[in-house]
Design an enzyme around this catalytic site. Structure first.
Site, short mmCIF file in Angstrom:
data_model
loop_
_atom_site.label_atom_id
_atom_site.label_comp_id
_atom_site.label_asym_id
_atom_site.label_seq_id
_atom_site.Cartn_x
_atom_site.Cartn_y
_atom_site.Cartn_z
N ASN A 1 -10.15 -0.80 -2.17
CA ASN A 1 -8.75 -0.55 -1.82
C ASN A 1 -7.88 -1.13 -2.94
OD1 ASN A 1 -6.11 -0.93 -0.84
ND2 ASN A 1 -6.79 -1.22 1.27
N CYS B 1 0.82 -1.23 0.00
CA CYS B 1 0.00 0.00 0.00
C CYS B 1 0.85 1.27 0.00
CB CYS B 1 -0.94 -0.01 1.20
SG CYS B 1 -2.01 -1.45 1.19
N HIS C 1 -3.90 6.96 1.41
CA HIS C 1 -4.09 5.64 0.79
C HIS C 1 -5.51 5.19 1.11
CE1 HIS C 1 -4.19 1.45 0.05
NE2 HIS C 1 -4.03 1.10 1.32
N1 ACO Z 1 -19.24 -9.60 5.64
C1 ACO Z 1 -19.94 -9.93 6.73
N2 ACO Z 1 -19.37 -10.26 7.91
C2 ACO Z 1 -18.01 -10.25 7.95
C3 ACO Z 1 -17.22 -9.93 6.83
C4 ACO Z 1 -17.88 -9.61 5.63
N3 ACO Z 1 -17.23 -9.27 4.51
N4 ACO Z 1 -15.91 -10.03 7.18
C5 ACO Z 1 -15.89 -10.38 8.48
N5 ACO Z 1 -17.16 -10.52 8.94
C6 ACO Z 1 -17.59 -10.89 10.29
C7 ACO Z 1 -16.56 -11.69 11.04
O1 ACO Z 1 -16.62 -13.05 10.73
C8 ACO Z 1 -16.95 -11.39 12.47
O2 ACO Z 1 -18.03 -12.22 12.81
P1 ACO Z 1 -18.13 -12.84 14.31
O3 ACO Z 1 -18.25 -11.64 15.21
O4 ACO Z 1 -19.35 -13.66 14.21
O5 ACO Z 1 -16.86 -13.60 14.50
C9 ACO Z 1 -17.47 -9.97 12.42
O6 ACO Z 1 -17.79 -9.71 11.04
C10 ACO Z 1 -16.43 -8.96 12.87
O7 ACO Z 1 -15.18 -9.26 12.24
P2 ACO Z 1 -13.92 -8.40 12.44
O8 ACO Z 1 -12.81 -8.91 11.57
O9 ACO Z 1 -13.66 -8.23 13.90
O10 ACO Z 1 -14.48 -7.09 11.82
P3 ACO Z 1 -13.97 -5.65 12.04
O11 ACO Z 1 -15.01 -4.87 12.71
O12 ACO Z 1 -12.58 -5.62 12.60
O13 ACO Z 1 -13.88 -5.19 10.54
C11 ACO Z 1 -12.21 -4.73 8.94
C12 ACO Z 1 -13.00 -5.82 9.62
C13 ACO Z 1 -13.14 -3.86 8.14
C14 ACO Z 1 -11.21 -5.35 7.98
C15 ACO Z 1 -11.50 -3.96 10.04
O14 ACO Z 1 -10.72 -4.77 10.83
C16 ACO Z 1 -10.71 -2.86 9.58
O15 ACO Z 1 -11.22 -1.82 9.24
N6 ACO Z 1 -9.36 -3.06 9.52
C17 ACO Z 1 -8.44 -2.09 9.08
C18 ACO Z 1 -7.59 -2.68 8.09
C19 ACO Z 1 -8.03 -2.42 6.71
O16 ACO Z 1 -9.02 -1.83 6.39
N7 ACO Z 1 -7.20 -2.85 5.86
C20 ACO Z 1 -7.40 -2.59 4.51
C21 ACO Z 1 -6.40 -3.29 3.76
S1 ACO Z 1 -4.81 -3.08 4.41
C22 ACO Z 1 -4.26 -1.61 3.98
O17 ACO Z 1 -4.62 -1.09 2.95
C23 ACO Z 1 -3.37 -0.93 4.88
#
Ligand code: ACO
Length: 334
Positions: A291, A115, A261
């Site tokens: 992304n 990224c 980004h």
């Molecule tokens: N659709 C529906 N449910 C989902 C999905 C999906 N696509 N993906 C995960 N879930 C579920 C999980 O299974 C989990 O269910 P559970 O509670 O029954 O176990 C629940 O949603 C929560 O999952 P988390 O992984 O804890 O979700 P979170 O709230 O952390 O959101 C996300 C995930 C959006 C990726 C978040 O962690 C985030 O914003 N991370 C930042 C990193 C990022 O955005 N990276 C982008 C790429 S890296 C970069 O560019 C730097």
């Protein structure tokens, strides 16, 4: 010592629009979850057989950037190409652009800082121009990620986030009195290399392993510790934007446009709030493109110019964070 500036920009995204509703038909997800957690409504994914690759998309973006700069291809002294989704394991995509654009035997450097790839590429192009090595450097950032996403419910936390596309800029020697690129800052922290990674296919997981065991989702698809990435990203973004402002004795209210980004809209909004920036000081387009990893800043910058959001003379701050971890920023007068 010279000063470098951006003399042209361009971008290309594949035609196929993939909506959240479509993803809900191939995995257990839904529009509401994706929008709420990431801000993404749709992304572009290549169509199998449509001719799009990291190199061909990069070439299309490069052509537009060269045209916008008013230069000829023969004016370019060097290519810097950033991608983590190259057409070949080797050679890198830089030489493919050089061949496609018939650029003689000029050098081509390949960057794979995920990224942060575009920011790292910009810092190298800036140094080349500042030192007088080249007058014009073509910087390309392109990602074709959709083929290696796990598009099943198992991979949904990663696959709904990423899109395909390319952006390019020409970094040129500035005229006297032009501020251009004021500073570039790059950082890395390898101890977090496994928090956001795709381990194979690589020499640690070579072909014998693949032939023997088949595809291992933990190795051959991207893995992300989403919460950990989020927490580190917001801290590093703020630090590295602050570093750029401090280096140039500027404050955040002097930024006309922050182009972060496009990792996740929530990350961008968090930084905006922490830095006290108004909505009109931050440009986001993740809603439409997802992304696009190394390409996201280049695509956003080009689109911001195209739509009149960014104008000549504006103070632009670009900032990235991603796998490695790596992060960085570029501060410039456009
Ligand atoms: N659709 C529906 N449910 C989902 C999905 C999906 N696509 N993906 C995960 N879930 C579920 C999980 O299974 C989990 O269910 P559970 O509670 O029954 O176990 C629940 O949603 C929560 O999952 P988390 O992984 O804890 O979700 P979170 O709230 O952390 O959101 C996300 C995930 C959006 C990726 C978040 O962690 C985030 O914003 N991370 C930042 C990193 C990022 O955005 N990276 C982008 C790429 S890296 C970069 O560019 C730097």
């Amino acid at each position: 010592m010279h000063t470098a500036k951006i003399s042209g920009a361009g971008h290309y995204v594949p035609e196929r629009i993939v909506t959240n509703d479509y993803l809900a038909t191939i995995m257990d997800t839904n529009d509401e979850w994706i929008k709420e957690r990431t801000g993404i409504s749709e992304r572009r994914w290549v169509e199998n057989g449509d001719g799009n690759t990291a190199a061909t998309m990069g070439t299309k973006a490069a052509k537009k950037a060269i045209a916008q700069s008013g230069l000829e291809t023969s004016d370019i002294g060097h290519i810097v190409f950033a991608t983590i989704s190259p057409d070949y394991y080797f050679p890198g995509c830089g030489v493919q652009v050089q061949e496609s654009l018939d650029m003689g035997t000029i050098g081509a450097t390949d960057i794979r800082n995920a990224c942060s790839g575009f920011i790292y590429a910009m810092s190298i192009a800036d140094a080349f121009v500042k030192s007088g090595t080249y007058q014009h450097v073509l910087v390309v950032a392109s990602e074709l990620q959709s083929p290696f996403l796990d598009k099943t419910t198992r991979g949904r936390n990663v696959s709904v986030i990423f899109g395909d596309g390319a952006g390019a800029v020409i970094v040129s020697k500035a005229n006297k009195g032009e501020k251009g690129i004021m500073s570039c800052h790059t950082h890395a922290q390898g101890k977090h290399k496994e928090e956001l990674t795709m381990k194979g296919f690589g020499t640690q997981h070579w072909i014998g392993e693949l032939l023997e065991n088949g595809i291992d989702p933990d190795i051959h698809y991207p893995q992300m510790n989403g919460n950990f990435v989020f927490k580190n990203a917001v801290v590093r973004f703020e630090q590295v934007i602050g570093e750029a402002l401090k280096k140039n004795n500027m404050t955040s209210d002097q930024i006309d446009c922050l182009i972060p980004h496009q990792a996740n809209l929530r990350i961008a909004q968090f930084i905006q709030k922490r830095m006290g920036l108004r909505d009109d000081q931050v440009f986001n387009n993740i809603q439409k493109y997802g992304n696009t990893t190394g390409a996201s800043i280049a695509i956003a910058f080009s689109e911001a110019i195209e739509t009149g959001v960014v104008k000549r003379g504006d103070i632009i701050c670009m900032a990235a964070f991603g796998a490695g971890f790596t992060w960085g920023s570029v501060l410039m007068e456009y």
